[in-house]
Design an enzyme around this catalytic site. Structure first.
Site, PDB file in Angstrom:
ATOM      1  N   GLU A 146      61.139 -24.147 -11.692  1.00 59.83           N
ATOM      2  CA  GLU A 146      60.385 -25.311 -11.204  1.00 59.83           C
ATOM      3  C   GLU A 146      59.067 -24.824 -10.581  1.00 59.83           C
ATOM      4  O   GLU A 146      58.960 -23.674 -10.169  1.00 59.83           O
ATOM      5  CB  GLU A 146      61.206 -26.033 -10.120  1.00 59.83           C
ATOM      6  CG  GLU A 146      62.391 -26.822 -10.646  1.00 59.83           C
ATOM      7  CD  GLU A 146      62.010 -28.213 -11.151  1.00 59.83           C
ATOM      8  OE1 GLU A 146      60.792 -28.490 -11.317  1.00 59.83           O
ATOM      9  OE2 GLU A 146      62.928 -29.011 -11.393  1.00 59.83           O
ATOM     10  N   GLU A 166      66.232 -34.238 -15.903  1.00 59.56           N
ATOM     11  CA  GLU A 166      66.155 -33.817 -14.499  1.00 59.56           C
ATOM     12  C   GLU A 166      65.411 -34.838 -13.662  1.00 59.56           C
ATOM     13  O   GLU A 166      65.663 -34.977 -12.469  1.00 59.56           O
ATOM     14  CB  GLU A 166      65.455 -32.449 -14.395  1.00 59.56           C
ATOM     15  CG  GLU A 166      65.515 -31.824 -13.004  1.00 59.56           C
ATOM     16  CD  GLU A 166      64.417 -32.285 -12.057  1.00 59.56           C
ATOM     17  OE1 GLU A 166      64.569 -32.115 -10.840  1.00 59.56           O
ATOM     18  OE2 GLU A 166      63.398 -32.817 -12.528  1.00 59.56           O
ATOM     19  N   GLU A 167      64.467 -35.542 -14.310  1.00 60.04           N
ATOM     20  CA  GLU A 167      63.570 -36.432 -13.555  1.00 60.04           C
ATOM     21  C   GLU A 167      64.164 -37.815 -13.303  1.00 60.04           C
ATOM     22  O   GLU A 167      63.472 -38.708 -12.836  1.00 60.04           O
ATOM     23  CB  GLU A 167      62.235 -36.574 -14.306  1.00 60.04           C
ATOM     24  CG  GLU A 167      61.482 -35.261 -14.538  1.00 60.04           C
ATOM     25  CD  GLU A 167      60.841 -34.700 -13.277  1.00 60.04           C
ATOM     26  OE1 GLU A 167      61.098 -35.228 -12.182  1.00 60.04           O
ATOM     27  OE2 GLU A 167      60.093 -33.718 -13.395  1.00 60.04           O
ATOM     28  N   HIS A 205      63.997 -27.527 -16.919  1.00 53.31           N
ATOM     29  CA  HIS A 205      64.267 -28.821 -17.566  1.00 53.31           C
ATOM     30  C   HIS A 205      63.184 -29.121 -18.586  1.00 53.31           C
ATOM     31  O   HIS A 205      62.010 -28.784 -18.398  1.00 53.31           O
ATOM     32  CB  HIS A 205      64.423 -29.947 -16.538  1.00 53.31           C
ATOM     33  CG  HIS A 205      63.226 -30.222 -15.673  1.00 53.31           C
ATOM     34  ND1 HIS A 205      62.178 -31.004 -16.077  1.00 53.31           N
ATOM     35  CD2 HIS A 205      62.940 -29.841 -14.409  1.00 53.31           C
ATOM     36  CE1 HIS A 205      61.295 -31.094 -15.097  1.00 53.31           C
ATOM     37  NE2 HIS A 205      61.718 -30.391 -14.077  1.00 53.31           N
ATOM     38  N   ASP A 234      55.065 -29.288 -14.091  1.00 56.47           N
ATOM     39  CA  ASP A 234      56.478 -29.635 -13.859  1.00 56.47           C
ATOM     40  C   ASP A 234      57.133 -30.046 -15.175  1.00 56.47           C
ATOM     41  O   ASP A 234      57.192 -31.229 -15.484  1.00 56.47           O
ATOM     42  CB  ASP A 234      56.553 -30.758 -12.826  1.00 56.47           C
ATOM     43  CG  ASP A 234      57.977 -31.112 -12.444  1.00 56.47           C
ATOM     44  OD1 ASP A 234      58.895 -30.335 -12.765  1.00 56.47           O
ATOM     45  OD2 ASP A 234      58.174 -32.164 -11.822  1.00 56.47           O
ATOM     46  N   HIS A 270      54.134 -34.749 -11.276  1.00 55.47           N
ATOM     47  CA  HIS A 270      54.209 -36.212 -11.414  1.00 55.47           C
ATOM     48  C   HIS A 270      52.859 -36.909 -11.265  1.00 55.47           C
ATOM     49  O   HIS A 270      52.789 -38.132 -11.242  1.00 55.47           O
ATOM     50  CB  HIS A 270      55.232 -36.838 -10.438  1.00 55.47           C
ATOM     51  CG  HIS A 270      56.602 -36.235 -10.545  1.00 55.47           C
ATOM     52  ND1 HIS A 270      57.685 -36.707  -9.850  1.00 55.47           N
ATOM     53  CD2 HIS A 270      57.072 -35.199 -11.285  1.00 55.47           C
ATOM     54  CE1 HIS A 270      58.757 -35.973 -10.150  1.00 55.47           C
ATOM     55  NE2 HIS A 270      58.393 -35.053 -11.007  1.00 55.47           N
ATOM     56  N   ASP A 297      62.515 -32.226 -19.753  1.00 54.13           N
ATOM     57  CA  ASP A 297      61.948 -33.576 -19.651  1.00 54.13           C
ATOM     58  C   ASP A 297      60.759 -33.644 -18.691  1.00 54.13           C
ATOM     59  O   ASP A 297      60.529 -32.743 -17.877  1.00 54.13           O
ATOM     60  CB  ASP A 297      63.012 -34.598 -19.243  1.00 54.13           C
ATOM     61  CG  ASP A 297      63.624 -34.321 -17.872  1.00 54.13           C
ATOM     62  OD1 ASP A 297      63.872 -33.137 -17.568  1.00 54.13           O
ATOM     63  OD2 ASP A 297      63.823 -35.277 -17.108  1.00 54.13           O
TER      64      ASP A 297
END
Ligand SMILES: [Zn+2]
Length: 351
Positions: free
Chosen positions: A153, A124-125, A68, A94, A327, A70
């Site tokens: 990932e 995705e987030e 992903h 990530d 994150h 994003d």
């Protein structure tokens, strides 16, 4: 113009600095599309901010490599900075390191030993309805056709196979309302959940082996709702239950199991997401595991590999990032892990 011939570490740093918080991936998706479209060995498609590129060599197998674009919101952690072996910045772990590896492979392996589809997707987030992979699966399922998928990932360079499913159920216990001064005229629904909790306490979770990996299920109360007022015997109490189930069960089988556990009680289902088999027994997946090395482990959390599984494509998570840093404001990735990951994937696609 994104230079896909530069070293994978520098490429990671370059795409980290193209901000791409969920919903705002256009600049990065444009850069990726432009760079991939310049390569004659790839056919490139686009849907929204999702870019799909594929080799068309006509080999008997096709694998899919996805990531992903994003990130979670920037937290004062851009632009990137390097300290020793570590690259700091939003999205490093990530999962822009994984995206950079996939982009490098797309650019530098024009004739892989099996056809490859590269998928770079948006959102995705955030909630599932906005997920780019979800949208492509609905609008262009043929773009995602493959024998096996690797989702890059963060896994710290270890193969994490499949994922467990999850469902939420509510177990309702009913009673009879009364004034608490004359409680014997009522039936207390909160007291009535005792056997529900007893069954949960006595529950022995399965540790099934699926396609060679051991999963670990869990059935737990995650909430209790009940009570009317300080002077009322409550007539209703609801226990919310979360069942994390191994990928050898379908959602229907998992629901059936929950019904059995709470036999005699009123059970309703709130939501569910299926698990995904790791598929490591498939020859193309076994070849991947052999090329990457290490001991694969089961993925216990839910990830987008389940979306591939729903399309009939077995999938694993494998990427250079560290999942524990995802994150976080201080997110970073090890530069040597990125190189290692590129080497392992290159090995898989070229030998
Ligand atoms: Zn991620």
């Amino acid at each position: 113009m994104l230079d896909l011939t530069q070293d994978v570490r520098a490429l990671t740093a370059a795409i980290v600095d193209i901000e791409s918080v969920s919903g705002d991936e256009r600049a990065l998706a444009d850069a990726v599309e432009r760079a991939l479209s310049a390569l004659p060995h790839l056919k490139v498609d686009r849907s929204g901010e999702t870019v799909v590129a594929r080799t068309e060599l006509g080999t008997s197998e096709r694998v899919l490599i996805a990531g992903h674009l994003d990130t979670v919101p920037v937290a004062g952690n851009l632009p990137n900075r390097v300290e020793g072996d570590l690259l700091y910045g939003c999205g490093t772990s990530d999962m822009k390191a994984g995206v950079a590896v996939a982009l490098k492979l797309a650019a530098t392996v024009p004739a892989p030993n099996k056809d490859v589809t590269y998928v770079f997707y948006d959102c995705e987030e955030v909630e599932a309805e906005r997920n780019g992979l979800n949208r492509v699966a609905r609008d262009h399922p043929d773009w995602l056709a493959a024998d096996f998928a690797v989702l890059m990932e963060p896994t710290d360079g270890t193969i994490e196979g499949g994922c467990q499913g999850t469902l939420r159920a509510e177990v309702t216990v009913r009673g009879k309302r009364a004034h608490s001064a004359r409680s014997w005229f009522g039936v207390n629904a909160i007291h009535g959940i005792e056997p529900v909790l007893a069954r949960l306490n006595a529950y022995e979770a399965r540790l099934p082996v699926v396609d060679g990996l051991e999963y670990h299920e869990g059935l737990n109360a995650v909430g209790v709702r009940g009570g009317v007022a300080g002077n009322v015997i409550p007539d209703l109490c609801v226990v919310s239950v979360n069942y994390r189930f191994a990928p050898d069960l379908t959602i229907e089988q998992a629901q059936e199991h929950v019904r059995e556990v709470f036999d005699g009680f009123e059970v309703s289902f709130v939501d569910a997401a299926p698990g995904a088999r790791p598929g490591l027994t498939h020859p193309v997946a076994a070849a991947f595991a052999a090329a990457v090395g290490g001991t694969p482990r089961a993925k216990l959390g839910w990830t987008d590999v389940a979306r591939f599984s729903a399309l009939g494509v077995p999938a694993v998570n494998y990427g250079p990032g560290d999942p524990n840093l995802a994150h976080q404001q201080g997110e970073y990735v090890s530069l040597s892990k990125i190189v290692e990951s590129e080497r392992a994937m290159l090995n898989w696609l070229t030998t």
